[in-house]
Design an enzyme around this catalytic site. Structure first.
Site, PDB file in Angstrom:
ATOM      1  N   ARG A   1       5.112 -12.618   9.813  1.00 49.94           N
ATOM      2  CA  ARG A   1       5.767 -11.320   9.595  1.00 49.94           C
ATOM      3  C   ARG A   1       7.164 -11.347  10.178  1.00 49.94           C
ATOM      4  NH1 ARG A   1       1.792  -7.365   8.823  1.00 49.94           N
ATOM      5  NH2 ARG A   1       3.238  -5.656   9.027  1.00 49.94           N
TER       6      ARG A   1
ATOM      7  N   LYS B   1       3.769   0.771   9.872  1.00 51.96           N
ATOM      8  CA  LYS B   1       3.877   2.025   9.129  1.00 51.96           C
ATOM      9  C   LYS B   1       3.281   3.206   9.911  1.00 51.96           C
ATOM     10  CE  LYS B   1       2.786   0.215   5.046  1.00 51.96           C
ATOM     11  NZ  LYS B   1       2.431   0.068   3.638  1.00 51.96           N
TER      12      LYS B   1
ATOM     13  N   GLU C   1       0.870  -1.172   0.000  1.00 52.03           N
ATOM     14  CA  GLU C   1       0.000   0.000   0.000  1.00 52.03           C
ATOM     15  C   GLU C   1       0.913   1.230   0.000  1.00 52.03           C
ATOM     16  OE1 GLU C   1      -2.745   0.363   3.279  1.00 52.03           O
ATOM     17  OE2 GLU C   1      -3.433   2.308   2.548  1.00 52.03           O
TER      18      GLU C   1
HETATM   19  P1  ATP Z   1       1.405  -1.997   8.197  1.00 52.81           P
HETATM   20  O1  ATP Z   1       0.578  -3.047   8.867  1.00 52.81           O
HETATM   21  O2  ATP Z   1       2.539  -1.507   8.984  1.00 52.81           O
HETATM   22  O3  ATP Z   1       0.606  -0.882   7.616  1.00 52.81           O
HETATM   23  P2  ATP Z   1       1.237  -3.515   5.856  1.00 52.81           P
HETATM   24  O4  ATP Z   1       1.387  -4.961   6.056  1.00 52.81           O
HETATM   25  O5  ATP Z   1      -0.136  -3.015   5.761  1.00 52.81           O
HETATM   26  O6  ATP Z   1       2.066  -2.754   6.946  1.00 52.81           O
HETATM   27  P3  ATP Z   1       1.619  -3.327   3.079  1.00 52.81           P
HETATM   28  O7  ATP Z   1       2.145  -2.213   2.284  1.00 52.81           O
HETATM   29  O8  ATP Z   1       0.181  -3.645   2.941  1.00 52.81           O
HETATM   30  O9  ATP Z   1       2.023  -3.051   4.570  1.00 52.81           O
HETATM   31  O10 ATP Z   1       2.484  -4.635   2.827  1.00 52.81           O
HETATM   32  C1  ATP Z   1       2.787  -5.131   1.560  1.00 52.81           C
HETATM   33  C2  ATP Z   1       3.184  -6.566   1.678  1.00 52.81           C
HETATM   34  O11 ATP Z   1       4.301  -6.701   2.542  1.00 52.81           O
HETATM   35  C3  ATP Z   1       2.065  -7.395   2.272  1.00 52.81           C
HETATM   36  O12 ATP Z   1       1.947  -8.590   1.541  1.00 52.81           O
HETATM   37  C4  ATP Z   1       2.505  -7.633   3.669  1.00 52.81           C
HETATM   38  O13 ATP Z   1       2.003  -8.829   4.150  1.00 52.81           O
HETATM   39  C5  ATP Z   1       4.032  -7.637   3.548  1.00 52.81           C
HETATM   40  N1  ATP Z   1       4.638  -7.227   4.804  1.00 52.81           N
HETATM   41  C6  ATP Z   1       4.432  -6.080   5.479  1.00 52.81           C
HETATM   42  N2  ATP Z   1       5.107  -6.070   6.640  1.00 52.81           N
HETATM   43  C7  ATP Z   1       5.773  -7.243   6.703  1.00 52.81           C
HETATM   44  C8  ATP Z   1       6.646  -7.837   7.661  1.00 52.81           C
HETATM   45  N3  ATP Z   1       6.976  -7.219   8.802  1.00 52.81           N
HETATM   46  N4  ATP Z   1       7.143  -9.068   7.397  1.00 52.81           N
HETATM   47  C9  ATP Z   1       6.824  -9.701   6.255  1.00 52.81           C
HETATM   48  N5  ATP Z   1       6.010  -9.203   5.321  1.00 52.81           N
HETATM   49  C10 ATP Z   1       5.482  -7.992   5.527  1.00 52.81           C
HETATM   50 MG    MG Z   2      -1.537  -3.837   4.385  1.00 55.28          MG
END
Ligand code: ATP
Ligand code: MG
Length: 560
Positions: free
Chosen positions: A262, A272, A36
């Site tokens: 994660r 984020k 995102e």
């Molecule tokens: P946040 O929860 O902090 O907003 P997010 O997971 O929503 O982070 P995205 O931009 O939606 O962030 O993530 C893009 C991809 O990266 C998704 O498939 C997500 O599962 C993966 N991802 C995000 N954070 C992690 C992490 N700490 N470890 C492994 N994969 C991750």
């Molecule tokens: Mg997300």
């Protein structure tokens, strides 16, 4: 540029793919990385990138980069561009570059299909009512009074929602699944909400109706023909909804969602929302502050794509929640830079040394290898002059035998040069040593001194020819292994390490470092790995410490 090779490490996801290929379920593997664009990518995202793109490479498939841009008020083009840059910098090439918003029209039509099939309805409940009716983990929910609206009325209202006739929050489109489902995600989840007045970074003001992530994601995957949709464990409970959506609408295929854990890393945060607060409230210099766990921050700090990929492969992919030690990440960059970073000399805390038997106008050009093991890295010339700088920490008036540096009336070898002996320490009014008077032994260049052992070797620079520089020493951003643990909310500022940045402004570098370009990495001998910061100019050199030579934290933690 060719893409990186991954070590073909197996994991449970690769085993599923192996089976799907063996049974002929798929002939070609297509994955996607779906960020995102509401922030910069961090090291957790790198885990997902290395997994998705690594699988695509190893199975000769492909991976799409798709922006999940259904939440426009937090997203922007700066984030889109930074994400593209970071994925490319990590060494990967995407097959298709897509935005979920590319599919808004198709998503809308699938929603009408759901309505026509009696699988979705327009609901007049407010957000609070929806929440109150949802029930809990132990109690079933209650059905919305609008759940049995006639299909024609639903269709008419939904079209009016799209046409902008209805106000924000006045209505939603909801799936018609099961308010008694033990899985809360299946209790008639909202599929669409009205948002007037937002300017979407891709679609501008074309839409005032935005689809929810849980509806958008499976359809986007299916439209692209994704075979395996890899996501983190928090989506495990959403998988039944992912499958439900794909079963109801006429999409070309049904990708398989597989969840993995994660990445959590000690002494930093990965959410984020928390990272955004650190940036917005000025606790760090920006998303690319070298203390941030972002890809941009790590890059500026001096991390390499190779080291980050190595880290992601070493931590592996499982379904078990775990927190990885920072020392593992540091180990990966040390390993990489040990092989590739040229050696240089830099004095971080200069102490003047006068070599009394070295002529005032003499400049001796000494050749020094750039790497102790890799001769292909060549050598550079280091000038020796009568006045040099050594590090304050490398001199003591008195010391135990274990101290293998310079002591008053003792000897030490200058790295790549001669053995010197100190016979006087000059002090200022406060009793602080400000200058050493020494002599050198001309017979000791590349040779042991006759009849005695000199164990210590220290680094130095010519005072006349050294380049002054600023050096930024970074430490962990937080003092707590799990910042914010046990406290609510996104504010983690209480756990910040007050000493996470120490700026040394009077460092002295050997002159060959003058031409170094932004981002170039070096080992400053006996100090650590350093790289040129983008703030650096020919007039004012600025270096970042990437990592120390050894894990100093391991010792500190053992002591506790
Ligand atoms: P946040 O929860 O902090 O907003 P997010 O997971 O929503 O982070 P995205 O931009 O939606 O962030 O993530 C893009 C991809 O990266 C998704 O498939 C997500 O599962 C993966 N991802 C995000 N954070 C992690 C992490 N700490 N470890 C492994 N994969 C991750
Ligand atoms: Mg997300």
């Amino acid at each position: 540029m060719s893409q990186p090779e991954t070590r073909a490490l197996t994991n449970f996801i690769r085993q599923i793919i192996d089976r799907d290929l063996a049974t002929g379920k798929h002939a070609e593997i297509l994955t996607r990385f779906p960020p995102e664009p509401n922030g910069y990518l961090h090291i957790g995202h790198a885990k997902s990138i290395v997994l998705n793109f690594g699988i695509a490479l190893d199975y000769r498939g492909a991976c799409n980069l798709r922006f999940d841009d259904t939440n426009p008020h937090k997203e922007n083009v700066e984030f889109v561009e930074s994400i593209k840059q970071d994925v490319a910098w990590l060494g990967y090439r995407w097959k298709g570059l897509y935005f979920a918003s590319d599919y808004f029209e198709q998503l809308y039509r699938f929603a009408e299909e759901l309505i026509l099939k009696g699988k979705a309805f327009v609901c007049d409940q407010t957000a609070e009512e929806i929440r109150a009716y949802r029930g809990t983990l132990t109690e079933p929910g209650r059905e919305s009074p609008w759940r049995n609206r006639p299909v024609e009325e639903n269709l008419d209202l939904f079209r009016r929602m799209r046409a902008g006739e209805l106000a924000d929050g006045s209505r939603t489109l909801r799936a018609r699944i099961d308010m008694a489902s033990p899985n809360v995600n299946l209790r008639d989840p909202v599929l669409y909400r009205i948002r007037h007045g937002v300017i979407h970074h891709q679609t501008g003001t074309e839409w005032c109706l935005y689809p929810m992530y849980d509806y958008t994601h499976p359809i986007s995957d299916a439209l692209e023909g994704i075979t395996h949709s890899l996501c983190t464990l928090e989506f495990e409970d959403h998988r039944p909804l992912y499958d439900w959506v794909l079963d109801q609408v006429s999409v070309p295929c049904h990708p398989r969602q597989i969840e993995f854990s994660r990445l959590n890393l000690q002494y930093t945060v990965m959410s984020k929302r928390r990272l955004t607060r650190l940036v917005d409230e000025g606790f760090v210099g920006g998303w690319d502050d070298p203390r941030m766990p972002t890809i941009a921050g790590l890059r500026r700090r001096g991390y390499t794509p190779q080291a980050i990929r190595d880290f992601c492969e070493r931590i592996g992919v499982t379904k078990a929640d775990n927190t990885v030690e920072m020392s593992l990440l540091e180990d990966c960059i040390r390993n990489d830079l040990n092989a590739r970073a040229p050696r240089r000399m830099a004095v971080l805390h200069p102490l003047r040394v006068v070599i009394e038997n070295f002529a005032d106008d003499r400049v001796e050009q000494l050749e020094a290898p750039s790497h102790p093991k890799d001769q292909s890295m060549g050598s550079r010339v280091v000038p020796l002059t009568r006045e040099i700088y050594i590090d304050r920490d490398d001199f003591r008036e008195e010391a135990l035998r274990k101290y293998k540096r310079l002591v008053l009336n003792g000897e030490v070898r200058l790295r790549n040069a001669y053995v010197i002996r100190c016979h006087e320490a000059i002090k200022d009014g406060q009793g602080e040593v400000v200058e050493l008077r020494c002599t050198y032994d001309p017979a000791t260049l590349g040779a042991n001194p006759a009849g005695r052992k000199v164990a210590g070797v220290i680094h130095w620079v010519s005072a006349a020819q050294a380049l002054p520089a600023e050096v930024r020493l970074y430490d962990r951003l937080f003092v707590q292994p799990s910042p914010g643990a046990g406290r609510d909310g996104e504010d983690v500022s209480e756990d910040l390490n007050p000493d996470s940045l120490r700026t040394l402004t009077r460092c002295m570098l050997e002159p060959s470092l003058g031409g170094a370009g932004h981002g170039q990495s070096f080992q400053f001998e006996r100090e650590g790995y350093f790289c040129v910061d983008p703030d650096s100019t020919p007039e004012r050199l600025v270096f970042n410490r990437t990592v120390t030579l050894r894990d100093t934290w391991a010792k500190i933690e053992q002591r506790d």
